[in-house]
Design a protein around this motif. Structure first.
Motif, PDB file in Angstrom:
ATOM      1  N   ASP A  25     -40.759 -13.974   9.100  1.00  0.00           N
ATOM      2  CA  ASP A  25     -40.984 -13.894  10.036  1.00  0.00           C
ATOM      3  C   ASP A  25     -42.241 -12.988  10.624  1.00  0.00           C
ATOM      4  N   ALA A  26     -43.166 -13.357   9.483  1.00  0.00           N
ATOM      5  CA  ALA A  26     -44.518 -12.030   9.617  1.00  0.00           C
ATOM      6  C   ALA A  26     -44.870 -12.005  11.274  1.00  0.00           C
ATOM      7  N   ASP A  27     -45.151 -12.922  11.942  1.00  0.00           N
ATOM      8  CA  ASP A  27     -45.948 -13.418  13.350  1.00  0.00           C
ATOM      9  C   ASP A  27     -44.877 -12.690  13.791  1.00  0.00           C
ATOM     10  N   LEU A  28     -43.784 -12.830  14.113  1.00  0.00           N
ATOM     11  CA  LEU A  28     -43.091 -12.001  15.202  1.00  0.00           C
ATOM     12  C   LEU A  28     -42.951 -10.506  15.235  1.00  0.00           C
ATOM     13  N   VAL A  29     -42.822 -10.181  13.998  1.00  0.00           N
ATOM     14  CA  VAL A  29     -42.981  -9.034  13.997  1.00  0.00           C
ATOM     15  C   VAL A  29     -44.526  -8.617  14.248  1.00  0.00           C
ATOM     16  N   ARG A  30     -45.572  -9.252  13.922  1.00  0.00           N
ATOM     17  CA  ARG A  30     -46.911  -8.867  14.044  1.00  0.00           C
ATOM     18  C   ARG A  30     -47.020  -8.542  15.929  1.00  0.00           C
ATOM     19  N   GLU A  31     -46.278  -9.396  16.475  1.00  0.00           N
ATOM     20  CA  GLU A  31     -46.070  -9.913  18.033  1.00  0.00           C
ATOM     21  C   GLU A  31     -45.811  -8.886  18.794  1.00  0.00           C
ATOM     22  N   ARG A  32     -45.606  -7.706  17.776  1.00  0.00           N
ATOM     23  CA  ARG A  32     -44.278  -6.559  18.700  1.00  0.00           C
ATOM     24  C   ARG A  32     -45.051  -5.132  18.522  1.00  0.00           C
ATOM     25  N   PRO A  33     -45.780  -5.091  18.391  1.00  0.00           N
ATOM     26  CA  PRO A  33     -45.955  -3.972  18.281  1.00  0.00           C
ATOM     27  C   PRO A  33     -45.164  -2.932  18.474  1.00  0.00           C
ATOM     28  N   ASP A  40     -29.679   2.862   7.728  1.00  0.00           N
ATOM     29  CA  ASP A  40     -28.478   4.000   6.987  1.00  0.00           C
ATOM     30  C   ASP A  40     -29.488   3.921   6.384  1.00  0.00           C
ATOM     31  N   LYS A  41     -28.373   5.697   5.430  1.00  0.00           N
ATOM     32  CA  LYS A  41     -29.602   6.163   4.095  1.00  0.00           C
ATOM     33  C   LYS A  41     -30.102   5.496   2.577  1.00  0.00           C
ATOM     34  N   GLY A  42     -29.114   4.086   3.116  1.00  0.00           N
ATOM     35  CA  GLY A  42     -29.466   3.151   2.083  1.00  0.00           C
ATOM     36  C   GLY A  42     -30.907   2.802   2.038  1.00  0.00           C
ATOM     37  N   PHE A  43     -31.788   3.385   2.264  1.00  0.00           N
ATOM     38  CA  PHE A  43     -33.443   2.367   3.447  1.00  0.00           C
ATOM     39  C   PHE A  43     -33.640   3.329   2.661  1.00  0.00           C
ATOM     40  N   ALA A  44     -33.760   4.335   1.890  1.00  0.00           N
ATOM     41  CA  ALA A  44     -34.563   5.646   1.462  1.00  0.00           C
ATOM     42  C   ALA A  44     -35.096   5.131   0.841  1.00  0.00           C
ATOM     43  N   SER A  45     -36.459   4.574   0.272  1.00  0.00           N
ATOM     44  CA  SER A  45     -37.730   4.637  -0.935  1.00  0.00           C
ATOM     45  C   SER A  45     -39.270   4.678  -0.144  1.00  0.00           C
ATOM     46  N   LYS A  46     -39.927   5.737  -0.801  1.00  0.00           N
ATOM     47  CA  LYS A  46     -41.496   6.076  -0.164  1.00  0.00           C
ATOM     48  C   LYS A  46     -42.110   4.212  -0.317  1.00  0.00           C
ATOM     49  N   PRO A  47     -41.346   3.679  -1.165  1.00  0.00           N
ATOM     50  CA  PRO A  47     -42.742   2.253  -1.317  1.00  0.00           C
ATOM     51  C   PRO A  47     -42.485   1.580  -0.018  1.00  0.00           C
ATOM     52  N   PHE A  48     -41.324   1.896   0.155  1.00  0.00           N
ATOM     53  CA  PHE A  48     -40.567   0.588   1.641  1.00  0.00           C
ATOM     54  C   PHE A  48     -41.022   1.361   2.678  1.00  0.00           C
ATOM     55  N   GLU A  49     -40.740   2.392   2.539  1.00  0.00           N
ATOM     56  CA  GLU A  49     -41.128   3.072   4.207  1.00  0.00           C
ATOM     57  C   GLU A  49     -42.576   2.464   4.329  1.00  0.00           C
ATOM     58  N   ARG A  50     -43.062   3.233   3.514  1.00  0.00           N
ATOM     59  CA  ARG A  50     -45.277   2.333   3.088  1.00  0.00           C
ATOM     60  C   ARG A  50     -45.369   1.037   4.284  1.00  0.00           C
ATOM     61  N   SER A  51     -43.909   0.601   3.090  1.00  0.00           N
ATOM     62  CA  SER A  51     -44.546  -0.800   3.762  1.00  0.00           C
ATOM     63  C   SER A  51     -43.986  -1.626   4.710  1.00  0.00           C
ATOM     64  N   LEU A  52     -42.660  -0.570   5.684  1.00  0.00           N
ATOM     65  CA  LEU A  52     -43.019  -1.140   6.764  1.00  0.00           C
ATOM     66  C   LEU A  52     -44.075  -0.066   7.989  1.00  0.00           C
ATOM     67  N   SER A  53     -44.696   0.698   7.345  1.00  0.00           N
ATOM     68  CA  SER A  53     -45.442   1.432   7.814  1.00  0.00           C
ATOM     69  C   SER A  53     -46.887   0.853   8.479  1.00  0.00           C
ATOM     70  N   GLU A  54     -47.181  -0.098   6.962  1.00  0.00           N
ATOM     71  CA  GLU A  54     -48.620  -0.981   7.228  1.00  0.00           C
ATOM     72  C   GLU A  54     -48.223  -2.086   7.884  1.00  0.00           C
ATOM     73  N   GLN A  55     -46.756  -2.373   8.129  1.00  0.00           N
ATOM     74  CA  GLN A  55     -46.739  -3.265   9.637  1.00  0.00           C
ATOM     75  C   GLN A  55     -45.880  -2.697  10.284  1.00  0.00           C
ATOM     76  N   GLY A  56     -46.815  -2.195  11.047  1.00  0.00           N
ATOM     77  CA  GLY A  56     -47.068  -1.393  12.561  1.00  0.00           C
ATOM     78  C   GLY A  56     -45.144  -1.486  12.285  1.00  0.00           C
ATOM     79  N   ILE A  57     -43.991  -0.829  11.687  1.00  0.00           N
ATOM     80  CA  ILE A  57     -42.989  -0.491  11.999  1.00  0.00           C
ATOM     81  C   ILE A  57     -42.569   1.129  11.612  1.00  0.00           C
ATOM     82  N   THR A  58     -41.767   1.506  12.662  1.00  0.00           N
ATOM     83  CA  THR A  58     -41.093   2.821  12.529  1.00  0.00           C
ATOM     84  C   THR A  58     -39.309   2.520  11.748  1.00  0.00           C
ATOM     85  N   LEU A  59     -39.877   3.376  10.851  1.00  0.00           N
ATOM     86  CA  LEU A  59     -38.261   3.737   9.992  1.00  0.00           C
ATOM     87  C   LEU A  59     -37.160   4.403  10.913  1.00  0.00           C
TER      88      LEU A  59
END
Length: 141
Positions: A25-33, A40-59
């Motif tokens: 759903d990349a288009d859906l995400v892009r349309e919602r800046p 939860d803590k299970g999503f802690a990962s620098k590469p994962f957070e970097r990827s989210l940030s590049e998509q404009g998503i704040t974790l």
């Protein structure tokens, strides 16, 4: 309000499922800046957070034991209580765990019905200023 949801095999990792959802759903995400992803803590990962940030998503997630307090973390307790309340409503009033589906498609349809019903109730109750936003009780004037 959530904009994505998925049913996944329980043996798949949460990050893997989320990454696939965001890719599909990349288009859906892009349309919602300015999307905010609460995890939860299970999503802690620098590469994962970097990827989210590049998509404009704040974790927004709790800090791990040796991390400094993360931005926005103090409001997580209230938000997580709301999430648990919604989960309780799905399991209790909407019998999410007793869906009756016998096939993958049947389970998906029954879960989707319940998620949609609850999302509609929350939206309606928010729009009409109800004291309890997750209630599915009929509203009388």
């Amino acid at each position: 309000m959530p904009i994505l949801w998925a049913l996944a095999h329980p043996k798949l990792g949460e990050r893997e499922v989320l990454a696939a959802m965001l890719e599909i759903d990349a288009d859906l995400v892009r349309e919602r800046p300015g999307l905010l992803l609460i995890t939860d803590k299970g999503f802690a990962s620098k590469p994962f957070e970097r990827s989210l940030s590049e998509q404009g998503i704040t974790l927004l997630r709790p800090s791990r034991k040796k991390e400094v307090l993360r931005p926005g973390e103090p409001m997580l307790k209230k938000v997580r209580q709301l999430i648990e309340s919604v989960n309780d409503t799905l399991k209790g009033q909407l019998d999410l765990e007793q869906h009756g589906g016998r096939t993958v498609e049947g389970v998906a349809v029954r879960v989707a019905q319940r998620v949609l019903a609850l999302a509609a109730a929350i939206w309606h109750n928010f729009q009409t200023g109800q004291a309890v936003s997750r209630s599915l009780t009929a509203f009388d004037h």
